[in-house]
Scaffold this active site. Structure first.
Site, PDB file in Angstrom:
ATOM      1  N   LYS A 112      49.642 -58.538 -75.804  1.00 41.52           N
ATOM      2  CA  LYS A 112      49.525 -59.579 -76.842  1.00 41.52           C
ATOM      3  C   LYS A 112      49.019 -60.863 -76.202  1.00 41.52           C
ATOM      4  O   LYS A 112      49.653 -61.399 -75.297  1.00 41.52           O
ATOM      5  CB  LYS A 112      50.882 -59.823 -77.498  1.00 41.52           C
ATOM      6  CG  LYS A 112      50.922 -61.011 -78.456  1.00 41.52           C
ATOM      7  CD  LYS A 112      52.338 -61.326 -78.897  1.00 41.52           C
ATOM      8  CE  LYS A 112      52.416 -62.624 -79.687  1.00 41.52           C
ATOM      9  NZ  LYS A 112      53.810 -62.984 -80.048  1.00 41.52           N
ATOM     10  N   ASP A 130      50.391 -70.180 -80.909  1.00 45.13           N
ATOM     11  CA  ASP A 130      50.996 -69.660 -82.132  1.00 45.13           C
ATOM     12  C   ASP A 130      51.633 -70.789 -82.932  1.00 45.13           C
ATOM     13  O   ASP A 130      52.727 -71.246 -82.618  1.00 45.13           O
ATOM     14  CB  ASP A 130      52.041 -68.596 -81.787  1.00 45.13           C
ATOM     15  CG  ASP A 130      52.666 -67.979 -83.029  1.00 45.13           C
ATOM     16  OD1 ASP A 130      52.103 -68.156 -84.134  1.00 45.13           O
ATOM     17  OD2 ASP A 130      53.704 -67.311 -82.899  1.00 45.13           O
ATOM     18  N   LYS A 149      55.434 -72.793 -88.162  1.00 42.68           N
ATOM     19  CA  LYS A 149      56.633 -73.105 -87.397  1.00 42.68           C
ATOM     20  C   LYS A 149      56.988 -74.583 -87.609  1.00 42.68           C
ATOM     21  O   LYS A 149      56.109 -75.449 -87.518  1.00 42.68           O
ATOM     22  CB  LYS A 149      56.402 -72.858 -85.902  1.00 42.68           C
ATOM     23  CG  LYS A 149      56.180 -71.399 -85.529  1.00 42.68           C
ATOM     24  CD  LYS A 149      55.956 -71.265 -84.031  1.00 42.68           C
ATOM     25  CE  LYS A 149      55.667 -69.831 -83.617  1.00 42.68           C
ATOM     26  NZ  LYS A 149      56.839 -68.962 -83.746  1.00 42.68           N
ATOM     27  N   ASP A 209      52.417 -67.830 -75.625  1.00 48.03           N
ATOM     28  CA  ASP A 209      52.484 -66.589 -76.407  1.00 48.03           C
ATOM     29  C   ASP A 209      51.416 -65.578 -76.005  1.00 48.03           C
ATOM     30  O   ASP A 209      51.289 -64.528 -76.632  1.00 48.03           O
ATOM     31  CB  ASP A 209      52.374 -66.911 -77.901  1.00 48.03           C
ATOM     32  CG  ASP A 209      53.209 -65.974 -78.769  1.00 48.03           C
ATOM     33  OD1 ASP A 209      54.092 -65.287 -78.216  1.00 48.03           O
ATOM     34  OD2 ASP A 209      52.979 -65.923 -79.993  1.00 48.03           O
ATOM     35  N   ASP A 240      53.874 -65.501 -89.218  1.00 51.36           N
ATOM     36  CA  ASP A 240      54.405 -65.819 -87.901  1.00 51.36           C
ATOM     37  C   ASP A 240      54.869 -64.571 -87.154  1.00 51.36           C
ATOM     38  O   ASP A 240      55.385 -64.660 -86.049  1.00 51.36           O
ATOM     39  CB  ASP A 240      55.568 -66.820 -88.020  1.00 51.36           C
ATOM     40  CG  ASP A 240      55.894 -67.490 -86.695  1.00 51.36           C
ATOM     41  OD1 ASP A 240      55.040 -67.448 -85.792  1.00 51.36           O
ATOM     42  OD2 ASP A 240      56.997 -68.050 -86.567  1.00 51.36           O
ATOM     43  N   GLU A 244      52.721 -62.290 -86.096  1.00 49.61           N
ATOM     44  CA  GLU A 244      51.337 -61.888 -85.859  1.00 49.61           C
ATOM     45  C   GLU A 244      51.168 -60.976 -84.656  1.00 49.61           C
ATOM     46  O   GLU A 244      50.207 -60.208 -84.575  1.00 49.61           O
ATOM     47  CB  GLU A 244      50.462 -63.133 -85.695  1.00 49.61           C
ATOM     48  CG  GLU A 244      50.459 -63.789 -84.320  1.00 49.61           C
ATOM     49  CD  GLU A 244      51.817 -64.338 -83.887  1.00 49.61           C
ATOM     50  OE1 GLU A 244      52.069 -64.395 -82.673  1.00 49.61           O
ATOM     51  OE2 GLU A 244      52.632 -64.726 -84.755  1.00 49.61           O
ATOM     52  N   ARG A 293      52.711 -58.287 -83.519  1.00 55.72           N
ATOM     53  CA  ARG A 293      52.694 -56.844 -83.790  1.00 55.72           C
ATOM     54  C   ARG A 293      51.396 -56.435 -84.468  1.00 55.72           C
ATOM     55  O   ARG A 293      50.923 -55.314 -84.297  1.00 55.72           O
ATOM     56  CB  ARG A 293      53.911 -56.467 -84.625  1.00 55.72           C
ATOM     57  CG  ARG A 293      53.957 -57.038 -86.020  1.00 55.72           C
ATOM     58  CD  ARG A 293      55.335 -57.120 -86.604  1.00 55.72           C
ATOM     59  NE  ARG A 293      56.156 -58.113 -85.910  1.00 55.72           N
ATOM     60  CZ  ARG A 293      57.397 -58.437 -86.255  1.00 55.72           C
ATOM     61  NH1 ARG A 293      57.965 -57.842 -87.294  1.00 55.72           N
ATOM     62  NH2 ARG A 293      58.075 -59.332 -85.581  1.00 55.72           N
TER      63      ARG A 293
END
Length: 292
Positions: free
Chosen positions: A29, A34, A41, A52, A112, A114, A116
């Site tokens: 990932k 993010d 957020k 991230d 949020d 994202e 996966r």
């Protein structure tokens, strides 16, 4: 264009093919920042989200190290999924249905969640490649690993340690325990979480308009089994559910999700600065997959 998504592929082949014991398919990932997207957020929770991308960074680091040392016992196929999760005219929206590479209809509930999503299609591609290699006569064992700073729940559960979540074939082959043993020996410990039927039930669609739910609309840290059920989503959305223990030994594909949200940083905030980066899971993977 500087914020457009990008997929980076890295391949490593052993200099001594006769010694290869396994082919590792590693998906990282790489969310460069993010914001949460439309599911923004708030309350300071965006702090540190430049980190991230550390799953993709860890995969790249392991691939580079493997190449430098010319490790003879493994082949690597790595897919690094980079994107910036932010707000714009092309942002995903809750309630949208998108179709994965495997043809699975995914209902978006929280933008949020994202990570996966960005890993699912690369996992589907790895699945296709493994099947193609088997059809061509390859007998080299192959497995898929996802590596991600995926959930706050794993930190709530285990503190500053990572966690593995394995499917049935991987648990039977003790792939997750192999990582735990290597992490303990090399100073990068991992906990072995277990995926349960409730995780699959949680994301299973209840209507004929979609096939799987991407998530709920709550933070993972406020959700029961918040770091386990995302692995069940990836399995369903990528088509790996067709390669479980029930499919038989010839069709099974081992899969291990590695959540490094806790272990990617050392947990020591220097005043108002960011925590130091640990390099996890490079040491664990080295201990698990290198011959020496």
């Amino acid at each position: 264009k500087r914020t457009w998504p990008c997929v980076v592929k890295l391949e490593y082949r052993s200099p001594e093919p006769a010694k290869v014991k396994e082919h590792l398919y590693l998906v990282g990932k790489g969310v460069t920042y993010d914001t949460g997207g439309i599911s923004l957020k708030i309350g300071g929770s965006m702090r540190g989200m430049s980190r991230d991308k550390l799953g993709a960074c860890g995969v790249a680091g392991f691939a580079v190290a493997t190449g430098l040392l010319r490790e003879p016992t493994v082949d690597l196929s790595c897919v690094l999924a980079f994107e910036r999760n932010s707000i714009g005219p092309n942002s995903l929206l809750p309630d949208e249905v998108v179709c994965s590479r495997a043809g699975v209809r995914v209902l978006i509930n929280d933008t949020d969640a994202e990570g996966r999503l960005v890993m699912t299609d690369p996992v589907a591609e790895c699945r296709e490649r493994i099947l193609a290699e088997r059809a061509a006569g390859s007998s080299v064992p192959a497995a898929i690993y996802t590596v991600a700073t995926l959930t706050g729940h794993v930190i709530r559960a285990y503190g500053w340690y990572g966690a593995t979540v394995a499917n049935g074939p991987a648990r039977r082959g003790k792939y997750d325990r192999r990582l735990a043993a290597a992490g303990l020996a090399y100073g990068d410990p991992f906990e072995n979480s277990i995926m349960r039927r409730e995780d699959h039930a949680f994301v299973r669609a209840r209507t004929d308009r979609e096939d799987v739910y991407q998530s709920n609309s709550q933070p993972s840290s406020l959700t029961d089994r918040g770091h386990q059920y995302p692995a069940a989503f990836i399995i369903k959305a990528s088509g790996l559910d067709k390669h479980s223990l029930a499919a038989g030994a010839d069709a099974a594909i081992p899969f291990v999700h590695v959540d490094i949200a806790g272990s990617a940083e050392d947990g020591n905030e220097p005043g108002l600065g960011l925590c130091a980066i640990t390099g996890s899971p490079v040491a664990t993977f080295a201990g698990a997959f290198w011959s020496a």
